[in-house]
Design an enzyme around this catalytic site. Structure first.
Site, PDB file in Angstrom:
ATOM      1  N   ASP A   1      49.884  39.573  36.536  1.00 34.16           N
ATOM      2  CA  ASP A   1      49.848  39.099  37.923  1.00 34.16           C
ATOM      3  C   ASP A   1      51.261  38.728  38.381  1.00 34.16           C
ATOM      4  OD1 ASP A   1      48.616  38.437  40.308  1.00 34.16           O
ATOM      5  OD2 ASP A   1      47.584  36.670  39.536  1.00 34.16           O
TER       6      ASP A   1
ATOM      7  N   ASP B   1      44.201  38.481  47.081  1.00 34.69           N
ATOM      8  CA  ASP B   1      42.868  38.080  46.626  1.00 34.69           C
ATOM      9  C   ASP B   1      41.881  38.159  47.790  1.00 34.69           C
ATOM     10  OD1 ASP B   1      44.081  37.492  44.253  1.00 34.69           O
ATOM     11  OD2 ASP B   1      43.871  35.320  44.414  1.00 34.69           O
TER      12      ASP B   1
END
Ligand SMILES: *[C@@H]1O[C@H](CO)[C@@H](O)[C@H](O)[C@H]1NC(C)=O
Ligand SMILES: *[C@@H]1O[C@H](CO)[C@@H](O)[C@H](O)[C@H]1NC(C)=O
Ligand SMILES: *[C@@H]1O[C@H](CO)[C@@H](O)[C@H](O)[C@H]1NC(C)=O
Ligand SMILES: *[C@@H]1O[C@H](CO)[C@@H](O)[C@H](O)[C@H]1NC(C)=O
Ligand SMILES: *[C@@H]1O[C@H](CO)[C@@H](O)[C@H](O)[C@H]1NC(C)=O
Ligand SMILES: *[C@@H]1O[C@H](CO)[C@@H](O)[C@H](O)[C@H]1NC(C)=O
Length: 474
Positions: free
Chosen positions: A199, A264
């Protein structure tokens, strides 16, 4: 606003005899995805913990520890339909590892107060499942005095600064940096790890609230090399909303197996998982992604990751209607995207389980794993954002294609199309719009219904949030 599947007003396959045969619509450029850098030929299917971690009220009994994760992932093993559909990855998101330091060599270690990773891997492998873990770029600032395994180089001599995640930024030109990655990934391999989610990769990872360096693409290359030398098969999934310029896309698709195309999508902190507004944004980001990268290359070697699938739980928990749940699943399938469930697996409803496992839909996902969909607008065949949209995947060499037709409903602010046609609309799609010709047998994949033969196009009546997923066979 919940609408049942039975009430869907779909008048399918009404031939459009009025469509002119000669067209100036753009020629169809078929896109393919072939073997990825770590030798995968399909996107992963499984579950990831982040949706529940970010939206704990959806799943009151869940704790992010070995007990909680095992109770979720055992559902993948114990539910025949999920197992048969290939949902094998059990993927831990942020929080499984010690947050401020590594071991004596600065390697990433698990937080033993909540996880025993080797025993979790053994448990999952015993059930036929696979383990995913989560990492971010850099080594720990607290480990700068430690020596990288197999070298006489300290971490602090090849890593400096503070990226806001308790970590320093590597100087990827130093060979010891690759040694650090090898040591980390070899330890993951010894534990039995099967997937690494990396990430906070830049360029990309916008609005991250951290202090990321402008370019950590070297981390993606280093993890890929580390996986290759480890001798263990592992996927590398990179996150989030990665830069789409050709310079960086070349790096992503040469080193990672899947890449996030948006931020997200979960409703952080809410009692539901996702909102339709965010789904509109995620779908438009896929549209931007595929129309951009297919300009560079029509034979891609990376899968899109549209983030977790929040389709498994009842509408009141998923946060979107049943029609919208089906439209989400249809788009993730159409894109050849990772099918990583974010829902509470202990609370799937029958509708959600069918969305996730329907054999016809899974066969369509196998098709789009080779041929991802691209937008072709009704009426023009162009690829801009439209509320009433059509998409085509393929045709493959046999002439078979998958078509998605959708009414996204009014743009809720992030959909990119900017229109707000409310209620039910007829979407007219011709073969010219789709860039195909000839006669096809049309099959409604979700309804498992043959709609007969068409030679010019079809019209579909769709309410807000509704879509169809058709197979066209010559
Ligand atoms: C949570 O666990 C308790 C005790 O095992 C059980 O009674 C309850 O139904 C569970 N709640 C949910 C939402 O699963
Ligand atoms: C996980 O958390 C639950 C709830 O706090 C607790 O009962 C359980 O023992 C924990 N399990 C592990 C392995 O930490
Ligand atoms: C599709 O989109 C890309 C980039 O957004 C653009 O360059 C291209 O010309 C478009 N193609 C068609 C057929 O409209
Ligand atoms: C696509 O067609 C629509 C009209 O249907 C037009 O508004 C839009 O500008 C076109 N987009 C491109 C990229 O040509
Ligand atoms: C689709 O075709 C029908 C019937 O020809 C027409 O009434 C309708 O306006 C068309 N829809 C669109 C969005 O063009
Ligand atoms: C019809 O489609 C085939 C392949 O799908 C293509 O090769 C051919 O050029 C098309 N013909 C016309 C007239 O568009």
């Amino acid at each position: 606003m919940a609408r049942s599947l039975q009430c869907r007003l779909i008048i399918a396959a009404v031939a459009l005899t009025a469509i002119a045969p000669v067209t100036s619509e753009p020629a169809l450029q078929v896109v393919q995805i072939s073997t990825t850098p770590n030798a995968f030929t399909a996107p992963p299917r499984g579950w990831n913990s982040f949706g529940i971690q970010a939206n704990p009220e959806t799943t009151p009994n869940f704790s992010f520890n070995q007990t909680g994760v095992t109770s979720q992932c055992d559902v993948l093993a114990d539910t025949t339909a999920l197992k048969d559909a290939g949902y094998v990855y059990c993927s831990l998101d942020s929080g499984w590892s010690v947050g401020g330091n590594g071991d004596e060599y600065g390697r990433i270690i698990y937080d033993s107060s909540i996880f025993d990773i080797p025993s979790l891997a053994e448990h999952l492998h015993g059930e036929g499942l696979l383990l995913g873990i989560y990492v971010v770029p850099g080594a720990f600032i607290a480990d700068e005095e430690k020596t990288i395994l197999g070298t006489d180089v300290t971490i602090g001599s090849v890593c400096s600064g503070d990226n806001g995640l308790a970590r320093c930024n590597f100087d990827y030109s130093q060979s010891a940096v690759q040694q650090w990655h090898n040591s980390v990934v070899n330890q993951f391999a010894s534990w039995g790890v099967d997937l690494i989610k990396l990430d906070y990769v830049t360029p990309g990872s916008p609005s991250n609230g951290a202090n990321l360096p402008p370019d950590s693409s070297g981390e993606v290359i280093a993890y890929h090399r580390a996986i290759a030398q480890s001798g263990r098969e592992m996927r590398l999934d990179i996150s989030w909303k990665l830069d789409r310029s050709q310079e960086y896309f070349d790096i992503w698709e040469s080193n990672a197996d899947s890449m996030r195309t948006d931020q997200d999508i979960n409703n952080g902190g809410q009692p539901t998982f996702v909102s339709w507004e965010t789904v509109q944004r995620a779908i438009d980001n896929y549209r931007q992604y595929i129309t951009t990268v297919m300009q560079y290359n029509k034979d891609l070697t990376i899968y899109p990751d549209m983030d977790n699938l929040f389709v498994g739980n009842p509408a009141s928990i998923s946060g979107v209607t049943d029609d919208e749940r089906q439209t989400i699943m249809t788009h993730w399938i159409g894109a050849g995207a990772n099918l990583i469930i974010g829902s509470d697996l202990t609370n799937l409803d029958d509708f959600g389980l069918n969305l996730l496992t329907n054999a016809n839909a899974m066969a369509a996902a196998d098709f789009t794993a080779q041929h991802p969909m691209q937008p072709r607008n009704p009426g023009t065949g162009n690829n801009s954002s439209e509320q009433l949209q059509a998409w085509i995947a393929g045709p493959d060499t046999s002439g078979t294609a998958i078509v998605v037709i959708v009414n996204y409903g009014p743009d809720q602010g992030q959909g990119g199309f900017g229109t707000s046609l409310s209620g039910t609309h007829t979407v007219n799609v011709s073969w010219d719009d789709l860039g195909i010709n000839g006669t096809f047998n049309v099959r409604d994949i979700w309804a498992d219904e043959d709609l007969g033969t068409e030679s010019s196009g079809f019209s579909v009546r769709l309410d807000e949030g509704q879509s169809v997923l058709y197979e066209l066979a010559p």
